[in-house]
Motif scaffolding. Structure first.
Motif, PDB file in Angstrom:
ATOM      1  N   MET A  81       5.175  -0.100   2.443  1.00  0.00           N
ATOM      2  CA  MET A  81       5.960  -0.846   1.466  1.00  0.00           C
ATOM      3  C   MET A  81       5.152  -2.071   1.021  1.00  0.00           C
ATOM      4  SD  MET A  81       9.597  -2.599   2.089  1.00  0.00           S
ATOM      5  CE  MET A  81      10.786  -2.409   0.844  1.00  0.00           C
ATOM      6  N   THR A  82       5.049  -2.236  -0.261  1.00  0.00           N
ATOM      7  CA  THR A  82       4.321  -3.369  -0.824  1.00  0.00           C
ATOM      8  C   THR A  82       5.254  -4.568  -0.919  1.00  0.00           C
ATOM      9  OG1 THR A  82       2.959  -1.847  -2.089  1.00  0.00           O
ATOM     10  CG2 THR A  82       2.939  -4.129  -2.779  1.00  0.00           C
ATOM     11  N   THR A  83       4.754  -5.736  -0.537  1.00  0.00           N
ATOM     12  CA  THR A  83       5.537  -6.965  -0.571  1.00  0.00           C
ATOM     13  C   THR A  83       4.904  -7.951  -1.547  1.00  0.00           C
ATOM     14  OG1 THR A  83       4.264  -7.995   1.206  1.00  0.00           O
ATOM     15  CG2 THR A  83       6.159  -6.650   1.864  1.00  0.00           C
ATOM     16  N   PRO A  84       5.657  -8.993  -1.959  1.00  0.00           N
ATOM     17  CA  PRO A  84       5.101  -9.988  -2.880  1.00  0.00           C
ATOM     18  C   PRO A  84       3.824 -10.660  -2.363  1.00  0.00           C
ATOM     19  CG  PRO A  84       7.472 -10.214  -2.787  1.00  0.00           C
ATOM     20  CD  PRO A  84       7.094  -9.215  -1.720  1.00  0.00           C
ATOM     21  N   GLU A  85       3.645 -10.703  -1.059  1.00  0.00           N
ATOM     22  CA  GLU A  85       2.434 -11.310  -0.503  1.00  0.00           C
ATOM     23  C   GLU A  85       1.170 -10.537  -0.884  1.00  0.00           C
ATOM     24  OE1 GLU A  85       5.255 -10.719   1.365  1.00  0.00           O
ATOM     25  OE2 GLU A  85       5.880 -12.818   1.218  1.00  0.00           O
ATOM     26  N   TYR A  86       1.347  -9.282  -1.250  1.00  0.00           N
ATOM     27  CA  TYR A  86       0.230  -8.426  -1.625  1.00  0.00           C
ATOM     28  C   TYR A  86      -0.143  -8.581  -3.103  1.00  0.00           C
ATOM     29  CZ  TYR A  86      -2.713  -4.262  -1.201  1.00  0.00           C
ATOM     30  OH  TYR A  86      -3.776  -3.402  -1.166  1.00  0.00           O
ATOM     31  N   ALA A  87       0.648  -9.316  -3.869  1.00  0.00           N
ATOM     32  CA  ALA A  87       0.441  -9.465  -5.311  1.00  0.00           C
ATOM     33  C   ALA A  87      -0.962  -9.937  -5.696  1.00  0.00           C
ATOM     34  CB  ALA A  87       1.509 -10.374  -5.917  1.00  0.00           C
ATOM     35  N   PRO A  88      -1.547 -10.923  -5.011  1.00  0.00           N
ATOM     36  CA  PRO A  88      -2.902 -11.332  -5.409  1.00  0.00           C
ATOM     37  C   PRO A  88      -3.923 -10.189  -5.332  1.00  0.00           C
ATOM     38  CG  PRO A  88      -1.914 -13.010  -4.029  1.00  0.00           C
ATOM     39  CD  PRO A  88      -0.997 -11.829  -3.976  1.00  0.00           C
ATOM     40  N   ARG A  89      -3.795  -9.341  -4.324  1.00  0.00           N
ATOM     41  CA  ARG A  89      -4.713  -8.204  -4.210  1.00  0.00           C
ATOM     42  C   ARG A  89      -4.451  -7.185  -5.316  1.00  0.00           C
ATOM     43  NH1 ARG A  89      -5.480  -6.180   1.818  1.00  0.00           N
ATOM     44  NH2 ARG A  89      -7.066  -5.002   0.713  1.00  0.00           N
ATOM     45  N   LEU A  90      -3.189  -6.993  -5.666  1.00  0.00           N
ATOM     46  CA  LEU A  90      -2.869  -6.085  -6.773  1.00  0.00           C
ATOM     47  C   LEU A  90      -3.445  -6.606  -8.082  1.00  0.00           C
ATOM     48  CD1 LEU A  90       0.851  -5.223  -5.955  1.00  0.00           C
ATOM     49  CD2 LEU A  90      -1.111  -3.668  -5.836  1.00  0.00           C
ATOM     50  N   ARG A  91      -3.326  -7.919  -8.311  1.00  0.00           N
ATOM     51  CA  ARG A  91      -3.884  -8.506  -9.534  1.00  0.00           C
ATOM     52  C   ARG A  91      -5.396  -8.338  -9.583  1.00  0.00           C
ATOM     53  NH1 ARG A  91      -0.956 -12.839  -7.921  1.00  0.00           N
ATOM     54  NH2 ARG A  91       1.178 -12.665  -8.647  1.00  0.00           N
ATOM     55  N   ALA A  92      -6.052  -8.551  -8.463  1.00  0.00           N
ATOM     56  CA  ALA A  92      -7.507  -8.398  -8.415  1.00  0.00           C
ATOM     57  C   ALA A  92      -7.899  -6.951  -8.704  1.00  0.00           C
ATOM     58  CB  ALA A  92      -8.038  -8.839  -7.054  1.00  0.00           C
ATOM     59  N   ARG A  93      -7.165  -6.011  -8.139  1.00  0.00           N
ATOM     60  CA  ARG A  93      -7.453  -4.599  -8.374  1.00  0.00           C
ATOM     61  C   ARG A  93      -7.231  -4.235  -9.840  1.00  0.00           C
ATOM     62  NH1 ARG A  93      -8.059   0.447  -5.772  1.00  0.00           N
ATOM     63  NH2 ARG A  93      -8.469   1.826  -7.524  1.00  0.00           N
ATOM     64  N   ARG A  94      -6.189  -4.803 -10.448  1.00  0.00           N
ATOM     65  CA  ARG A  94      -5.914  -4.558 -11.863  1.00  0.00           C
ATOM     66  C   ARG A  94      -7.074  -5.048 -12.721  1.00  0.00           C
ATOM     67  NH1 ARG A  94      -4.140  -7.702 -15.806  1.00  0.00           N
ATOM     68  NH2 ARG A  94      -3.288  -6.666 -17.630  1.00  0.00           N
ATOM     69  N   GLU A  95      -7.607  -6.217 -12.399  1.00  0.00           N
ATOM     70  CA  GLU A  95      -8.747  -6.744 -13.149  1.00  0.00           C
ATOM     71  C   GLU A  95      -9.950  -5.810 -13.047  1.00  0.00           C
ATOM     72  OE1 GLU A  95      -9.680 -10.805 -12.237  1.00  0.00           O
ATOM     73  OE2 GLU A  95      -7.598 -11.432 -12.490  1.00  0.00           O
ATOM     74  N   VAL A  96     -10.201  -5.261 -11.863  1.00  0.00           N
ATOM     75  CA  VAL A  96     -11.299  -4.312 -11.681  1.00  0.00           C
ATOM     76  C   VAL A  96     -11.061  -3.075 -12.543  1.00  0.00           C
ATOM     77  CG1 VAL A  96     -12.377  -2.726 -10.030  1.00  0.00           C
ATOM     78  CG2 VAL A  96     -11.939  -5.098  -9.382  1.00  0.00           C
ATOM     79  N   GLU A  97      -9.851  -2.545 -12.514  1.00  0.00           N
ATOM     80  CA  GLU A  97      -9.535  -1.356 -13.302  1.00  0.00           C
ATOM     81  C   GLU A  97      -9.704  -1.620 -14.798  1.00  0.00           C
ATOM     82  OE1 GLU A  97      -9.076   1.687 -12.204  1.00  0.00           O
ATOM     83  OE2 GLU A  97      -9.137   1.058 -10.112  1.00  0.00           O
ATOM     84  N   GLU A  98      -9.288  -2.795 -15.254  1.00  0.00           N
ATOM     85  CA  GLU A  98      -9.455  -3.142 -16.676  1.00  0.00           C
ATOM     86  C   GLU A  98     -10.937  -3.226 -17.046  1.00  0.00           C
ATOM     87  OE1 GLU A  98      -7.142  -3.692 -19.257  1.00  0.00           O
ATOM     88  OE2 GLU A  98      -5.818  -2.660 -17.857  1.00  0.00           O
ATOM     89  N   ALA A  99     -11.745  -3.809 -16.167  1.00  0.00           N
ATOM     90  CA  ALA A  99     -13.184  -3.906 -16.428  1.00  0.00           C
ATOM     91  C   ALA A  99     -13.818  -2.516 -16.455  1.00  0.00           C
ATOM     92  CB  ALA A  99     -13.856  -4.785 -15.371  1.00  0.00           C
ATOM     93  N   LEU A 100     -13.402  -1.657 -15.544  1.00  0.00           N
ATOM     94  CA  LEU A 100     -13.941  -0.300 -15.516  1.00  0.00           C
ATOM     95  C   LEU A 100     -13.517   0.483 -16.762  1.00  0.00           C
ATOM     96  CD1 LEU A 100     -13.399   0.534 -11.754  1.00  0.00           C
ATOM     97  CD2 LEU A 100     -15.601   0.196 -12.911  1.00  0.00           C
ATOM     98  N   ALA A 101     -12.303   0.288 -17.214  1.00  0.00           N
ATOM     99  CA  ALA A 101     -11.833   0.949 -18.435  1.00  0.00           C
ATOM    100  C   ALA A 101     -12.649   0.482 -19.635  1.00  0.00           C
ATOM    101  CB  ALA A 101     -10.348   0.677 -18.661  1.00  0.00           C
ATOM    102  N   HIS A 102     -12.917  -0.810 -19.697  1.00  0.00           N
ATOM    103  CA  HIS A 102     -13.720  -1.361 -20.800  1.00  0.00           C
ATOM    104  C   HIS A 102     -15.134  -0.772 -20.776  1.00  0.00           C
ATOM    105  CE1 HIS A 102     -15.099  -4.245 -23.768  1.00  0.00           C
ATOM    106  NE2 HIS A 102     -16.124  -4.511 -22.969  1.00  0.00           N
ATOM    107  N   ASP A 103     -15.738  -0.714 -19.602  1.00  0.00           N
ATOM    108  CA  ASP A 103     -17.079  -0.157 -19.467  1.00  0.00           C
ATOM    109  C   ASP A 103     -17.093   1.315 -19.879  1.00  0.00           C
ATOM    110  OD1 ASP A 103     -19.912  -0.273 -18.458  1.00  0.00           O
ATOM    111  OD2 ASP A 103     -19.090   1.254 -17.104  1.00  0.00           O
TER     112      ASP A 103
END
Length: 65
Positions: free
Chosen positions: A1-23
Motif C-alpha cells: 500500500m502506497t502512503t503519502p510519505e512515498y509521494a516524493p519518490r513518486l514525483r521523482a519517478r514521474r520526472e524520470v518518466e517524463e524525461a525518458l518520454a521526451h528523449d
C-alpha cells in the motif's frame, strides 16, 4: 500500500518518466513515448489518490496541482 510519505519518490519517478518520454520523442520512438507517458499518468493518478500534488513546488506552496 502506497502512503503519502512515498509521494516524493513518486514525483521523482514521474520526472524520470517524463524525461525518458521526451528523449524517446526526439528519437522518433513512438512506442517508448507511449510507454513512458502511461507510467507517468499512472503515477499522477497515484498522487491524486493520495491527495498529493504532482510537483514538489506545489507541495512547498501548499497548493495542489
Amino acid at each position: 500500500m502506497t502512503t503519502p510519505e512515498y509521494a516524493p519518490r513518486l514525483r521523482a519517478r514521474r520526472e524520470v518518466e517524463e524525461a525518458l518520454a521526451h528523449d524517446a520523442a526526439e528519437r522518433g520512438w513512438d512506442r517508448e513515448v507511449e510507454r513512458h507517458r502511461c507510467t507517468s499518468e499512472r503515477i499522477e493518478r497515484l498522487l491524486a489518490d493520495l491527495s498529493q500534488p504532482i510537483n514538489a513546488a506545489a507541495e512547498e506552496d501548499g497548493s495542489s496541482a
